[in-house]
Design a protein around this motif. Structure first.
Motif, short mmCIF file in Angstrom:
data_model
loop_
_atom_site.label_atom_id
_atom_site.label_comp_id
_atom_site.label_asym_id
_atom_site.label_seq_id
_atom_site.Cartn_x
_atom_site.Cartn_y
_atom_site.Cartn_z
N ALA A 8 0.83 -1.21 0.00
CA ALA A 8 0.00 0.00 0.00
C ALA A 8 0.86 1.26 0.00
CB ALA A 8 -0.93 -0.01 1.21
N LEU A 9 2.03 1.19 0.61
CA LEU A 9 2.91 2.36 0.70
C LEU A 9 3.34 2.86 -0.68
CD1 LEU A 9 4.34 4.12 2.87
CD2 LEU A 9 6.31 2.58 2.65
N ALA A 10 3.33 1.99 -1.67
CA ALA A 10 3.83 2.35 -2.99
C ALA A 10 3.12 3.56 -3.58
CB ALA A 10 3.71 1.16 -3.94
N ALA A 11 1.80 3.64 -3.37
CA ALA A 11 1.01 4.71 -3.99
C ALA A 11 1.35 6.08 -3.45
CB ALA A 11 -0.48 4.42 -3.81
N VAL A 12 1.90 6.16 -2.24
CA VAL A 12 2.22 7.45 -1.63
C VAL A 12 3.71 7.61 -1.34
CG1 VAL A 12 -0.08 7.65 -0.62
CG2 VAL A 12 1.74 6.53 0.70
N TYR A 13 4.49 6.64 -1.74
CA TYR A 13 5.91 6.61 -1.37
C TYR A 13 6.65 7.85 -1.89
CZ TYR A 13 10.59 4.70 -0.57
OH TYR A 13 11.88 4.49 -0.14
N ASP A 14 6.43 8.22 -3.15
CA ASP A 14 7.17 9.34 -3.72
C ASP A 14 6.82 10.65 -3.02
OD1 ASP A 14 8.52 7.73 -5.49
OD2 ASP A 14 7.06 7.99 -7.09
N ALA A 15 5.57 10.81 -2.61
CA ALA A 15 5.17 12.02 -1.90
C ALA A 15 5.84 12.10 -0.54
CB ALA A 15 3.65 12.06 -1.76
N ILE A 16 5.87 10.97 0.16
CA ILE A 16 6.45 10.95 1.50
C ILE A 16 7.97 11.14 1.45
CG2 ILE A 16 6.89 9.43 3.47
CD1 ILE A 16 4.11 8.24 3.00
N MET A 17 8.60 10.63 0.40
CA MET A 17 10.05 10.66 0.29
C MET A 17 10.54 11.77 -0.64
SD MET A 17 11.01 8.32 2.30
CE MET A 17 10.31 6.89 3.15
N ALA A 18 9.75 12.82 -0.80
CA ALA A 18 10.09 13.86 -1.76
C ALA A 18 11.41 14.56 -1.44
CB ALA A 18 8.96 14.89 -1.83
N ASP A 19 11.84 14.56 -0.17
CA ASP A 19 13.06 15.28 0.19
C ASP A 19 14.30 14.39 0.21
OD1 ASP A 19 12.28 13.78 2.36
OD2 ASP A 19 12.66 15.34 3.85
N VAL A 20 14.19 13.14 -0.21
CA VAL A 20 15.36 12.25 -0.23
C VAL A 20 16.33 12.73 -1.30
CG1 VAL A 20 16.16 9.90 -0.66
CG2 VAL A 20 14.05 10.29 0.63
N ALA A 187 4.82 2.26 9.66
CA ALA A 187 4.41 3.38 8.82
C ALA A 187 2.90 3.44 8.78
CB ALA A 187 4.97 3.21 7.42
N PHE A 188 2.34 4.49 9.37
CA PHE A 188 0.89 4.71 9.34
C PHE A 188 0.59 5.76 8.28
CE2 PHE A 188 -2.51 7.64 10.43
CZ PHE A 188 -3.61 6.78 10.50
N CYS A 189 -0.40 5.49 7.42
CA CYS A 189 -0.80 6.44 6.40
C CYS A 189 -2.32 6.52 6.34
CB CYS A 189 -0.28 6.04 5.02
SG CYS A 189 1.52 6.10 4.86
N ARG A 190 -2.82 7.75 6.13
CA ARG A 190 -4.25 7.96 5.90
C ARG A 190 -4.40 8.79 4.64
NH1 ARG A 190 -5.70 10.93 10.16
NH2 ARG A 190 -6.27 9.14 11.47
N LEU A 191 -5.20 8.26 3.72
CA LEU A 191 -5.49 8.94 2.47
C LEU A 191 -7.00 8.97 2.31
CD1 LEU A 191 -4.49 10.22 -0.16
CD2 LEU A 191 -4.36 7.91 -1.15
N GLY A 192 -7.57 10.16 2.51
CA GLY A 192 -9.02 10.26 2.50
C GLY A 192 -9.60 9.48 3.67
N ASP A 193 -10.51 8.56 3.37
CA ASP A 193 -11.11 7.74 4.43
C ASP A 193 -10.46 6.38 4.54
OD1 ASP A 193 -11.99 6.68 2.07
OD2 ASP A 193 -14.13 6.71 2.58
N GLN A 194 -9.32 6.19 3.89
CA GLN A 194 -8.61 4.92 3.93
C GLN A 194 -7.35 5.05 4.78
OE1 GLN A 194 -7.89 3.68 -0.11
NE2 GLN A 194 -10.01 3.10 -0.45
N GLU A 195 -7.10 4.03 5.61
CA GLU A 195 -5.91 3.99 6.45
C GLU A 195 -5.21 2.65 6.29
OE1 GLU A 195 -7.11 4.58 10.45
OE2 GLU A 195 -7.69 6.69 10.17
N PHE A 196 -3.89 2.67 6.46
CA PHE A 196 -3.15 1.41 6.48
C PHE A 196 -1.89 1.59 7.31
CE2 PHE A 196 -1.30 3.56 2.79
CZ PHE A 196 0.06 3.33 2.95
#
Length: 249
Positions: A8-20, A187-196
């Motif tokens: 699930a992390l794949a869909a938001v990985y680039d946003a979270i790691m933008a400063d790498v 790693a906790f992520c919330r996107l809209g009403d979805q959490e993982f």
């Protein structure tokens, strides 16, 4: 909802790691390669544990011909969208077999720390050695035992923008499992009403752990250094970089 690592992390990985600082890491690796005699950008590169292609992209921008390999189908799906002209292959770092041989192999962002036993790390190093051309270079980084044991700190909750105007709310929770001798990252992520939640585990490797594994894999010439000045590692360093050459017979 608990999900396997790097799914699930794949869909938001680039946003979270933008400063790498993938670009700085690429300069660090390619400068070493050039100084060591590799004809950059003429060499072909295999980028192991390429994930969504952040480091792969920097190698491509430097003019190199790159192939990416990762164990996560979800991460590779994002990489193919980002870099549609790059060949990406799904494979296990410990067992992969490709028909080609490469002038350089890279594996960055403590990806090899996800191999939780010395045997697994040794198998991955052997696979890398096998897939290098004679005279080729393996470049990778790992967190040390200290880096895993003492420097994992909990991060505050943050928001990261996504394409299309959405935002992902994320929070990293780190702790050291002394019994298992592993760093554990939730790693906790919330996107809209979805959490993982994804749980990731890492084992630290010090230079004295790496040296016999490198030799057993076939590498007889290598350096273990600090970033960004290629200095000998200090006792309290949290991460080291390894440059290992496949000798010409």
């Amino acid at each position: 909802m608990q999900r396997p690592p790097f799914t699930a992390l794949a869909a938001v990985y680039d946003a979270i790691m933008a400063d790498v600082e993938y670009d700085h890491w690429a300069d660090f690796v390619l400068s070493y390669a050039r100084d060591g005699g590799l004809r950059v950008p003429d060499v072909t590169v295999l980028d192991l544990a390429c994930g969504t292609g952040g480091f792969t992209r920097e190698l491509l921008k430097a003019g190199l011909q790159v192939t990416g390999l990762d164990g996560s189908a979800e991460m590779l799906r994002e990489a193919r969208v980002r870099l549609p002209d790059v060949p990406f292959v799904q494979g296990d770092l410990r067992t992969f077999e490709l028909p080609d041989r490469f002038g350089m192999i890279t594996c960055v962002f403590d990806s090899l720390n996800n191999l939780l036993t010395p045997g697994d790390l040794g198998a991955a190093l052997e696979r890398a050695w096998t897939h290098l051309s004679p005279g080729g270079l393996l470049a990778f980084d790992v967190n040390t035992r200290l880096g895993v044991r003492e420097l994992w700190e909990e991060t505050p909750s943050r928001l990261a923008p996504l394409p299309g105007g959405e935002e992902v709310h994320y929070h990293w929770s780190h702790h050291y499992d002394a019994e298992a001798d592993l760093g554990v990252v939730q790693a906790f992520c919330r996107l809209g009403d979805q959490e993982f939640v994804e749980t990731h585990r890492e084992r630290g490797y010090d230079p004295q752990d790496l040296e016999p594994l490198l030799r057993a894999a076939g590498f007889t010439r290598f350096e273990i250094v600090e970033y960004p000045d290629y200095a000998d590692p200090a006792p309290d360093v949290a991460r080291v970089w390894v440059f290992a050459w496949k000798e010409v017979l």
